[in-house]
Design a protein around this motif. Structure first.
Motif, mmCIF file in Angstrom:
data_model
loop_
_atom_site.group_PDB
_atom_site.id
_atom_site.type_symbol
_atom_site.label_atom_id
_atom_site.label_comp_id
_atom_site.label_asym_id
_atom_site.label_seq_id
_atom_site.Cartn_x
_atom_site.Cartn_y
_atom_site.Cartn_z
ATOM 1 N N VAL A 78 10.291 5.578 -4.021
ATOM 2 C CA VAL A 78 10.945 5.314 -5.298
ATOM 3 C C VAL A 78 11.017 3.813 -5.579
ATOM 4 C CG1 VAL A 78 13.316 5.242 -4.402
ATOM 5 C CG2 VAL A 78 12.902 6.025 -6.757
ATOM 6 N N ASN A 79 10.973 2.991 -4.528
ATOM 7 C CA ASN A 79 11.066 1.543 -4.702
ATOM 8 C C ASN A 79 9.697 0.860 -4.778
ATOM 9 O OD1 ASN A 79 13.886 1.658 -4.659
ATOM 10 N ND2 ASN A 79 13.908 1.646 -2.420
ATOM 11 N N GLY A 80 8.631 1.654 -4.733
ATOM 12 C CA GLY A 80 7.303 1.077 -4.821
ATOM 13 C C GLY A 80 7.042 0.501 -6.216
ATOM 14 N N GLN A 81 6.218 -0.544 -6.266
ATOM 15 C CA GLN A 81 5.839 -1.125 -7.548
ATOM 16 C C GLN A 81 4.409 -0.734 -7.877
ATOM 17 O OE1 GLN A 81 8.118 -2.624 -9.472
ATOM 18 N NE2 GLN A 81 9.517 -2.103 -7.781
ATOM 19 N N LYS A 82 4.103 -0.751 -9.157
ATOM 20 C CA LYS A 82 2.761 -0.387 -9.619
ATOM 21 C C LYS A 82 1.696 -1.124 -8.800
ATOM 22 C CE LYS A 82 0.218 -0.095 -13.958
ATOM 23 N NZ LYS A 82 -1.031 -0.403 -13.962
ATOM 24 N N GLY A 83 0.744 -0.380 -8.287
ATOM 25 C CA GLY A 83 -0.336 -0.982 -7.512
ATOM 26 C C GLY A 83 -0.095 -0.963 -6.010
ATOM 27 N N ASN A 84 1.141 -0.779 -5.593
ATOM 28 C CA ASN A 84 1.456 -0.729 -4.157
ATOM 29 C C ASN A 84 0.702 0.414 -3.474
ATOM 30 O OD1 ASN A 84 5.019 -1.669 -3.958
ATOM 31 N ND2 ASN A 84 3.191 -2.817 -4.511
ATOM 32 N N LEU A 85 0.255 0.126 -2.242
ATOM 33 C CA LEU A 85 -0.372 1.145 -1.414
ATOM 34 C C LEU A 85 0.568 1.411 -0.240
ATOM 35 C CD1 LEU A 85 -3.071 2.499 -1.824
ATOM 36 C CD2 LEU A 85 -4.076 0.930 -0.187
ATOM 37 N N ILE A 86 1.000 2.659 -0.107
ATOM 38 C CA ILE A 86 2.022 2.986 0.890
ATOM 39 C C ILE A 86 1.520 4.101 1.803
ATOM 40 C CG2 ILE A 86 4.403 3.808 1.217
ATOM 41 C CD1 ILE A 86 4.849 2.808 -1.774
ATOM 42 N N SER A 146 7.647 4.953 -15.220
ATOM 43 C CA SER A 146 8.128 5.035 -16.597
ATOM 44 C C SER A 146 9.265 4.025 -16.769
ATOM 45 C CB SER A 146 8.572 6.452 -16.924
ATOM 46 O OG SER A 146 9.043 7.110 -15.779
ATOM 47 N N PRO A 147 9.596 3.677 -18.017
ATOM 48 C CA PRO A 147 10.574 2.613 -18.274
ATOM 49 C C PRO A 147 11.868 2.773 -17.453
ATOM 50 C CG PRO A 147 9.625 3.349 -20.343
ATOM 51 C CD PRO A 147 9.063 4.222 -19.266
ATOM 52 N N LEU A 148 12.326 3.998 -17.315
ATOM 53 C CA LEU A 148 13.573 4.192 -16.571
ATOM 54 C C LEU A 148 13.320 4.442 -15.080
ATOM 55 C CD1 LEU A 148 15.460 6.365 -19.190
ATOM 56 C CD2 LEU A 148 15.783 3.933 -18.693
ATOM 57 N N GLY A 149 12.065 4.382 -14.691
ATOM 58 C CA GLY A 149 11.744 4.543 -13.267
ATOM 59 C C GLY A 149 11.698 5.988 -12.813
ATOM 60 N N ASP A 150 11.744 6.927 -13.734
ATOM 61 C CA ASP A 150 11.767 8.341 -13.353
ATOM 62 C C ASP A 150 11.079 9.165 -14.424
ATOM 63 O OD1 ASP A 150 12.370 10.468 -11.750
ATOM 64 O OD2 ASP A 150 14.312 10.831 -12.679
ATOM 65 N N PRO A 151 10.019 9.903 -14.189
ATOM 66 C CA PRO A 151 9.365 10.030 -12.881
ATOM 67 C C PRO A 151 8.386 8.886 -12.607
ATOM 68 C CG PRO A 151 8.246 11.398 -14.485
ATOM 69 C CD PRO A 151 9.352 10.706 -15.209
ATOM 70 N N ILE A 152 7.850 8.874 -11.397
ATOM 71 C CA ILE A 152 6.829 7.903 -11.016
ATOM 72 C C ILE A 152 5.550 8.665 -10.708
ATOM 73 C CG2 ILE A 152 6.220 6.046 -9.416
ATOM 74 C CD1 ILE A 152 9.171 5.738 -8.753
ATOM 75 N N ARG A 173 9.838 13.226 -9.254
ATOM 76 C CA ARG A 173 11.152 12.823 -9.738
ATOM 77 C C ARG A 173 11.838 11.954 -8.690
ATOM 78 N NH1 ARG A 173 13.649 18.282 -10.018
ATOM 79 N NH2 ARG A 173 11.982 18.665 -8.554
ATOM 80 N N ARG A 174 12.835 11.207 -9.145
ATOM 81 C CA ARG A 174 13.562 10.300 -8.257
ATOM 82 C C ARG A 174 14.141 11.029 -7.040
ATOM 83 N NH1 ARG A 174 16.633 5.714 -8.019
ATOM 84 N NH2 ARG A 174 15.502 4.839 -9.754
ATOM 85 N N GLU A 175 14.663 12.243 -7.278
ATOM 86 C CA GLU A 175 15.279 12.955 -6.149
ATOM 87 C C GLU A 175 14.270 13.292 -5.056
ATOM 88 O OE1 GLU A 175 15.907 16.500 -9.242
ATOM 89 O OE2 GLU A 175 16.529 17.053 -7.202
ATOM 90 N N GLU A 176 12.965 13.300 -5.431
ATOM 91 C CA GLU A 176 11.931 13.538 -4.421
ATOM 92 C C GLU A 176 11.436 12.209 -3.835
ATOM 93 O OE1 GLU A 176 9.960 17.484 -6.493
ATOM 94 O OE2 GLU A 176 9.604 15.517 -7.378
#
Ligand SMILES: Nc1nc2c(ncn2[C@@H]2O[C@H](COP(=O)(O)OP(=O)(O)OP(=O)(O)O)[C@@H](O)[C@H]2O)c(=O)[nH]1
Ligand SMILES: [Mg+2]
Lengths: 84, 229
Positions: free
Chosen positions: A10-18, A50-56, A68-71
């Motif tokens: 949930v804290n990843g930023q666009k482009g991050n590879l995790i 998305s602007p509110l960070g949910d979903p990603i 969703r954020r809960e996941e």
């Protein structure tokens, strides 16, 4: 050597590879995420927030999947690259 | 009935099951209700040599652990309706993802063909697939096709034919789990076998019980117990 940088999806930023290290979920929700490809060791790319960070939206095993954020707050992984 | 066989098509969404189904059956298809659910599955027939293959187009899913009605319908069809052969249609460009479902099917039933579709697209992308190595590793036939270009059909039909006549025997590779789980399987499986007999794979049912799959338990008591199996 740096220690691995463990973050929640949930804290990843666009482009991050995790690289996924842990799923802190049980039951049907865990099963569903495993089936979608969120398994330990899998490489996940953050595609869009998305602007509110949910979903990603994430790219995993050649498919884009929105969580969703809960996941996404219950999946942890090692930050492999920032993607710049 | 004697020369008629039921062949189910399973696979992830969008892997070309319906394209394959339509190409093989032409216009000889109708829909029917299965598994007590009002989900209609397309059925059609294809003639091969002296036999008729009844094809059943199952819903596309990523898994068969009944997280949804579609998954439940596909799973119930494979384990309770027992088709003569289950074909798992895979997308050649996305094998890692597609093998999740394929390996689940190999745990559920014996007569399986792994059908790797969209081989034309894979070739364009420079993806090479060694189907013989896969066949050896998986213990069931692996066949490359392009449903849209009708490539690989003779081999596929011939393989179905040889499985139903017993000329090819499938021995799906067995997945092994961590010791702790294998120990539990050893304890529970004999009791499961007493109840399900030859109707279902006792190892698979045991694994589902360990996973707490109550939906399957209900389905088993609905379908097997009244007959005093
Ligand atoms: N290039 C190419 N495209 C194919 C091939 N087989 C199927 N397609 C295309 O893939 C898409 C999906 O095909 P379908 O047959 O609808 O897939 P399906 O598995 O029935 O999908 P669901 O019913 O949603 O699970 C369609 O656009 C087909 O034309 C193939 O061998 N090569
Ligand atoms: Mg379809």
């Amino acid at each position: 050597m740096d220690k691995p940088n463990i973050i929640k999806l949930v804290n990843g930023q666009k482009g991050n590879l995790i690289k996924i290290t842990e799923l802190n979920l049980e039951g049907v929700m865990r099963r569903r995420l495993l089936d979608l490809g969120f398994v330990t060791g899998a490489l996940v790319e953050v595609i869009r927030k998305s602007p509110l960070g949910d979903p990603i939206a994430f790219r995993v095993s050649q498919t884009t999947i929105a969580l969703r954020r809960e996941e996404s707050s219950k999946i942890e992984g090692e930050l492999i690259s920032n993607g710049e | 009935m004697g020369n008629e066989y039921r062949i189910a098509l399973a696979g992830n969404p969008n892997t070309g099951k319906s394209t394959l189904f339509n190409a093989l059956t032409g216009l000889r298809q109708h829909t029917g209700n299965w598994a007590g659910k009002t989900v209609s599955l397309a059925q059609g027939s294809v003639q091969f040599k002296d036999k008729v293959f009844q094809l059943i187009d199952l819903p596309g899913t990523y898994s068969l652990f009944s997280n949804s009605t579609d998954e439940e319908v596909a799973r119930n069809y494979i384990v309770f309706e027992k088709p003569d052969v289950t074909i798992v249609v895979l997308d050649a460009t996305s094998l890692e993802r597609n093998f999740n479902l394929a390996l689940q099917v190999l745990e559920m039933t014996t007569n399986v063909i792994i059908c790797i579709n969209l081989i034309d697209v894979a070739e364009e992308q420079g993806i090479n697939i060694n189907e013989r190595l896969l066949t050896n590793r998986l213990g069931v036939p692996v066949i490359k096709i392009s449903a849209r270009n009708k490539k690989g059909f003779p081999m596929l039909l011939d393989t179905i034919d040889r499985i139903v006549t017993g000329a090819i025997e499938c021995h799906p590779v067995q997945m092994f789990y961590p010791d702790e789980i294998e120990a539990k399987i050893m304890k529970i499986e004999p009791k499961v076998r007493e109840i399900v007999g030859d109707h279902l794979s006792s190892r698979w049912v045991t694994l589902r019980l360990l996973d707490g799959d109550e939906a399957l338990l209900n389905e088993i008591s609905k379908r097997l117990v009244p007959e005093e199996v």
